[in-house]
Design a protein around this motif. Sequence first.
Motif, PDB file in Angstrom:
ATOM      1  N   THR B  52       0.832  -1.207   0.000  1.00 17.76           N
ATOM      2  CA  THR B  52       0.000   0.000   0.000  1.00 17.76           C
ATOM      3  C   THR B  52       0.868   1.258   0.000  1.00 17.76           C
ATOM      4  O   THR B  52       0.587   2.214  -0.724  1.00 17.76           O
ATOM      5  CB  THR B  52      -0.960  -0.007   1.200  1.00 17.76           C
ATOM      6  OG1 THR B  52      -1.856  -1.113   1.040  1.00 17.76           O
ATOM      7  CG2 THR B  52      -1.764   1.265   1.287  1.00 17.76           C
ATOM      8  N   GLN B  94      -9.477   0.803  -0.589  1.00 21.35           N
ATOM      9  CA  GLN B  94     -10.054  -0.441  -0.104  1.00 21.35           C
ATOM     10  C   GLN B  94     -11.459  -0.291   0.473  1.00 21.35           C
ATOM     11  O   GLN B  94     -12.358  -1.045   0.154  1.00 21.35           O
ATOM     12  CB  GLN B  94      -9.129  -1.027   0.971  1.00 21.35           C
ATOM     13  CG  GLN B  94      -9.696  -2.264   1.634  1.00 21.35           C
ATOM     14  CD  GLN B  94      -8.678  -2.919   2.543  1.00 21.35           C
ATOM     15  OE1 GLN B  94      -7.618  -2.374   2.807  1.00 21.35           O
ATOM     16  NE2 GLN B  94      -8.976  -4.098   3.004  1.00 21.35           N
ATOM     17  N   ASP B 174      -6.488  -0.648  -4.601  1.00 21.08           N
ATOM     18  CA  ASP B 174      -5.954  -1.224  -3.375  1.00 21.08           C
ATOM     19  C   ASP B 174      -7.025  -2.074  -2.695  1.00 21.08           C
ATOM     20  O   ASP B 174      -7.919  -1.548  -2.041  1.00 21.08           O
ATOM     21  CB  ASP B 174      -5.477  -0.089  -2.452  1.00 21.08           C
ATOM     22  CG  ASP B 174      -4.664  -0.625  -1.280  1.00 21.08           C
ATOM     23  OD1 ASP B 174      -4.548  -1.854  -1.151  1.00 21.08           O
ATOM     24  OD2 ASP B 174      -4.166   0.192  -0.492  1.00 21.08           O
ATOM     25  N   GLU B 175      -6.928  -3.379  -2.839  1.00 22.56           N
ATOM     26  CA  GLU B 175      -7.851  -4.319  -2.173  1.00 22.56           C
ATOM     27  C   GLU B 175      -9.303  -3.964  -2.442  1.00 22.56           C
ATOM     28  O   GLU B 175     -10.127  -3.999  -1.543  1.00 22.56           O
ATOM     29  CB  GLU B 175      -7.611  -4.326  -0.653  1.00 22.56           C
ATOM     30  CG  GLU B 175      -6.228  -4.762  -0.219  1.00 22.56           C
ATOM     31  CD  GLU B 175      -6.060  -6.281  -0.131  1.00 22.56           C
ATOM     32  OE1 GLU B 175      -6.952  -7.010  -0.621  1.00 22.56           O
ATOM     33  OE2 GLU B 175      -5.030  -6.723   0.388  1.00 22.56           O
ATOM     34  N   SER B 178     -11.806  -7.061  -1.829  1.00 16.87           N
ATOM     35  CA  SER B 178     -11.710  -7.984  -0.695  1.00 16.87           C
ATOM     36  C   SER B 178     -12.893  -7.893   0.259  1.00 16.87           C
ATOM     37  O   SER B 178     -13.216  -8.863   0.922  1.00 16.87           O
ATOM     38  CB  SER B 178     -10.393  -7.804   0.055  1.00 16.87           C
ATOM     39  OG  SER B 178      -9.971  -6.490  -0.010  1.00 16.87           O
ATOM     40  N   SER B 207      -3.698  -6.907  -3.854  1.00 16.98           N
ATOM     41  CA  SER B 207      -4.612  -7.837  -3.210  1.00 16.98           C
ATOM     42  C   SER B 207      -3.835  -8.843  -2.390  1.00 16.98           C
ATOM     43  O   SER B 207      -2.691  -9.153  -2.687  1.00 16.98           O
ATOM     44  CB  SER B 207      -5.442  -8.563  -4.261  1.00 16.98           C
ATOM     45  OG  SER B 207      -6.337  -9.451  -3.635  1.00 16.98           O
TER      46      SER B 207
END
Lengths: 330, 265
Positions: B52, B94, B174-175, B178, B207
């Motif tokens: 990140t 995220q 970024d993610e 998820s 991820s």
Amino acid sequence: MAPVLAVENLSVSFPGARGQITVVEDVSFTLEAGQSLVIAGESGSGKSMVCQTLLGIAPGAASVTGTRIDWKGRNLLTLNEPEWQAIRGAEIAMIFQDPTAALNPLITVENQIIDAIRAHRRVSRAEARARAVEVLGLAGFPEPEHRMRSYPSELSGGLRQRVAIALALSCSPSLIVADEATTNLDVSIQAQIVKLLRELKDRLGLALIFVTHDLGLAAEIGGDLLVMYAGCAVERGPVKSVLTDPCHPYTRGLLRSAPTLRSSRANPLRPIPGQMPKPGSVGAGSPFRSRCPVVVDGVCEAQRAGWTSAGPGHDVACHRFALEGREGLR
Amino acid sequence: MSGALVADRITKTFAVSRGGTTRELRAVNDVSLAVAPGEIVGLVGESGCGKTTLSRIMIGIETATAGAITYDGRPVRTRAEWRALRRSVQSVFQDPFTALCPTMRIGDALAEPLAIHGICPPAERKERVSRMLEMVGLHPDMARRLPNQLSGGQRQRVNLARALMLEPKVLICDEIVSGLDVSVQAQVLALLIALQEGLGLSLVFISHDLRVVRYLCTRVVVMYMGEVVEQGDVEAVFDHPQHAYTRSLLAAIPDHSRLSAGATT
């Protein structure tokens, strides 16, 4: 072996603006000592609500009904709060998703476990402390004698979850309910925790209910699998049987939308179109009918499907499957 | 290379003070990452590995202690250069719940990047917002809603739509899948693939879920404790991992496809 837990026709509903809103409907399952049951489903499927009713911690507004929840010969549906307190933590324990929220930040690990033990057992602090060291060891917490004086904030997420597991084990429960207990952890820590839960189940003869949205994790836990959708159980059976031979259109849809380590774009994932119906809007028919590729006209809108056998211990609640078997699912 | 975003030998250290002593924490150590046009690069590793931080440096939210970011072959250093870069490079974060202003209507949130960069007459903004909402699979009426009226999957699509408003060449994700349920996750992945194939968008896809990375990415970079330990084509890295860390990461992924293969590898 007689099951330790037998849930029969469990339903949970909440009062809404236009009558009761049902969030869990007619769910039944049994669980034996030393066995595991994975409850899988997406957000809003009612899987967490099932867990909460097993510990008597459903929100106060919830109306929990059913034929019976048999726990070692007692009916959990009729317990009052003092009776629940004697069972909760002592006979049935829970591990939550977020260990940071589950632990008290102002109390050391040592004292949290000692308090939990002394809430249920008449033992001295020294005896409770010895037990705390023992359960932390069981939960794979390194150097418990030295590190149990830590506060939760001094530990990593993985270690906090081990403390939560030790806390759950502290009064030697017969059943552990783990609700998304590994979701917030890194993959390698997640793998360790899953391995630990499987070992504890075998070693201590625990019954384990593991709730997850990740079918890969369901495969790692093993045992039986119950797939839930919009509050209803739609498929149940041995994990391997359900995941390698899914017979409900929803389970099949889930598997087609979940990538695996063998996935590639040559074989594209196929998302389930549409969205899960809002709680209370399912009506009388099959809960999956609005997104189902193999709806039976005139039947799926009208009534819920009963269970049809799809193999040893493997049942499916689907009208199409009942009529045409695997052929009907395409 | 046109439209290529390159991080060249990036190092980032943070000063951490504990108990009165300050020490240096090296979050990213001499990491290089290049994203070619139309390419999807997976950046994988566990929490704290620096993935990140690296991505935040690549869009100028953090500044690197050493190393340089270049875009289109030109180094990006000054504020004006970073500002110009953000027209071409956008990021999606995220958590879809904290990334949107709770009191700002979705339509206004989507129009804001256009206003900031002054690239579309105000009269035409509404139309562009509607088109973008449709592109990410949301109804144009969504523009009148507030974030709290949306589900997690819908919010993540709004975030994606906002990042796409400036028609960027590179997207840093970024993610972003998820927190989503698998059926919604599959819808977002399908959208990302359509954007890559239709608009030639490049993606840095961060991820920890290697199953998603395997499916989506063409190349993968594995980070461990601030360093790149392995990189290469997705098939090569996943089928023949060279580094012990990559192997342990792959072994830890829960995977139901092992059931049908009949073996636990």
